[in-house]
Design an enzyme around this catalytic site. Sequence first.
Site, PDB file in Angstrom:
ATOM      1  N   GLU A   1       0.806  -1.231   0.000  1.00  0.00           N
ATOM      2  CA  GLU A   1       0.000   0.000   0.000  1.00  0.00           C
ATOM      3  C   GLU A   1       0.833   1.274   0.000  1.00  0.00           C
ATOM      4  O   GLU A   1       0.543   2.207   0.748  1.00  0.00           O
ATOM      5  CB  GLU A   1      -0.973  -0.026   1.194  1.00  0.00           C
TER       6      GLU A   1
ATOM      7  N   ASP B   1     -11.334 -11.112  -1.632  1.00  0.00           N
ATOM      8  CA  ASP B   1     -12.618 -11.403  -0.977  1.00  0.00           C
ATOM      9  C   ASP B   1     -13.674 -10.518  -1.622  1.00  0.00           C
ATOM     10  O   ASP B   1     -13.334  -9.558  -2.317  1.00  0.00           O
ATOM     11  CB  ASP B   1     -12.586 -11.257   0.562  1.00  0.00           C
TER      12      ASP B   1
HETATM   13  C1  XIL Z   1      -6.209  -6.827   7.931  1.00  0.00           C
HETATM   14  C2  XIL Z   1      -6.462  -8.042   8.803  1.00  0.00           C
HETATM   15  O1  XIL Z   1      -7.228  -8.983   8.093  1.00  0.00           O
HETATM   16  C3  XIL Z   1      -7.186  -7.601  10.064  1.00  0.00           C
HETATM   17  O2  XIL Z   1      -7.328  -8.690  10.956  1.00  0.00           O
HETATM   18  C4  XIL Z   1      -6.400  -6.483  10.752  1.00  0.00           C
HETATM   19  O3  XIL Z   1      -7.134  -6.006  11.847  1.00  0.00           O
HETATM   20  C5  XIL Z   1      -6.129  -5.352   9.783  1.00  0.00           C
HETATM   21  O4  XIL Z   1      -5.488  -5.854   8.639  1.00  0.00           O
HETATM   22  N1  XIL Z   1      -5.030  -5.064   3.287  1.00  0.00           N
HETATM   23  C6  XIL Z   1      -3.930  -5.688   3.813  1.00  0.00           C
HETATM   24  C7  XIL Z   1      -4.079  -6.576   4.987  1.00  0.00           C
HETATM   25  O5  XIL Z   1      -2.841  -5.617   3.217  1.00  0.00           O
HETATM   26  O6  XIL Z   1      -2.930  -6.592   5.771  1.00  0.00           O
HETATM   27  C8  XIL Z   1      -5.267  -6.215   5.824  1.00  0.00           C
HETATM   28  O7  XIL Z   1      -5.449  -7.208   6.817  1.00  0.00           O
HETATM   29  C9  XIL Z   1      -6.495  -6.093   4.951  1.00  0.00           C
HETATM   30  C10 XIL Z   1      -6.314  -5.003   3.919  1.00  0.00           C
END
Ligand code: XIL
Length: 552
Positions: free
Chosen positions: A346, A458
């Site tokens: 990101e 997802d």
């Molecule tokens: C999310 C996890 O699934 C959660 O449990 C946590 O609270 C926050 O992070 N993009 C990403 C992931 O790169 O690391 C994120 O995962 C979801 C969005």
Amino acid sequence: MLSKIAPFPSRLGLSLVALVFVALAPPLAAQSFNHEIIFESGFEDGSTGGWGGRGHPGAEESVAVSGDIARSGKRSLSISKRTKTWHGPIFKISDRAKSGDAYRISAWLYYNEGPLNTAVQFSVERSFTDDKKGHSYQNVKAARMERGTWTEFSFDYIVGPDKDQKEIWFYFESPWKSDSTPLVPADTLSFWMDDVRILKLDPESLPKMRHDTPNLSDVLAKRGIDIGAAIGPEDLDSSTQQGQLLIKHFSTMVAGNAHKMDAVAVRESVYNWKTADSIVDFARMTGKRVRWHTLVWHNQSPDWIFKNANGTKVSKSVLNMRLKEYIQTVVGRYRGKVSSYDVVNEVLSDRAGLRTGAEGSQWYDILGPEFIDNAFRWARQADPDVQLVINDYNLASSQRKRQEMYKLVKGMKERGVPVDAVGMQMHISVGHPSVKDVEDTIALFASLGVKVVITELDMSIYASDGEKQKVASDAILLAQARKYRDLFTVFERAAAKGWLDTVLVWGLSDDRSWLNDFPVKGRANAPLFFDTRLQPKPAFWALVDPKQVPGL
Ligand code: XIL
């Protein structure tokens, strides 16, 4: 009055940990279980309701209703004057527990003095009709509390296979230290407990995965796709239903949180390898590949890394040193064991260009844009063969972001930076983006001579953050199944061209999806292949055997 329990026998009896099923409990509202309420109280009536201390009569800790602090209402249960790690609140669940009995416990705990965070242990004590067997003590679930924050503990417990099971108690304690180990104040800190609920579940109503379906990974392998899933340490247990689901259907794993920097880099040059290793070891044991998510991200980085000992902002040269050490230590340790890294996550802005300090990136703020190239170079030095990925979201849905990623990776390639693939997270929804946008995006990145990895797929059933919680109706699940089917057709075509070979979904089943809490806290979602009861959804059948879904 404190409830008296049998004198506390030797801790050497600590055993029989096998065959206990523990799962993070999904929100109750999302599921209808037949259950009986064993205990439910916020201690507002002034009664402990049967909770007492574990200590010996006379020398015991104090367990009493208190008006000092409360999570809800005015009162809670206070646990103080502890002198042993195993002192804590205990509650007798039953005089006649049976093998297979299933309980769901949820409780809120709080402390406000001492370390910033501390471990707490939920454990179960059992007795047997044959007194000579002594008591069994099972450490069921350890978790962390943060100072000054109420933390919820919520999980299921199923009584193990012993035939002569008699009484059963639930209790909270600190992780055990023997009497000969010097205790620190954190081992016996005072804490409070509130809003406790214990349910006895109908075991028939507990989720059971199906073993009689084809394996998703076998089906997709024939189409050139290696399918993976994000998991947590709680899934690494082949005696649990979730563990079996992982083993049966997925050939690659990635940690949803456990490999992030805040989980691994405890403080300067101090690493917590326990959980990180357990994931990599489980993958090796079960013949799965493992991706590492993620080396550098603006979220879930530990605070200490950006700070000097006196709390001021660290200099660029020190942070560069720390980041290099971190990357090389991790990648060096798992050389040959991890197949692919999200090196940076990101780094693109939601507005224009790279994410800066204004959008939360302390990495950019202190190091400037070159931290990205550096991170890839350091990772490559530590493992010459592993796949190095730049990962981001909204690449298919935002034309602008897609082009920014293209430009960024093109520049990196021109500068000789070892980037092997673009990771498309793909947190998408049933309606958006279009399958064509996904295909065009994959083709665009492939034109740079890099691969594409679908890293966090997802599919939300909601169109916007403003939409209220809704039931995942047959019509919604059918639309979702169609979209998954069409996406995998695109992935298959891309795989045939050598552009892509791995797709990971962000979670095993709907009950544990992060989308139940994001972007709307508590709004239940249904984004994955398996539902909250671990049953295959139309989306699963759309890939495995479309005939099973009428109307597809
Ligand atoms: C999310 C996890 O699934 C959660 O449990 C946590 O609270 C926050 O992070 N993009 C990403 C992931 O790169 O690391 C994120 O995962 C979801 C969005």
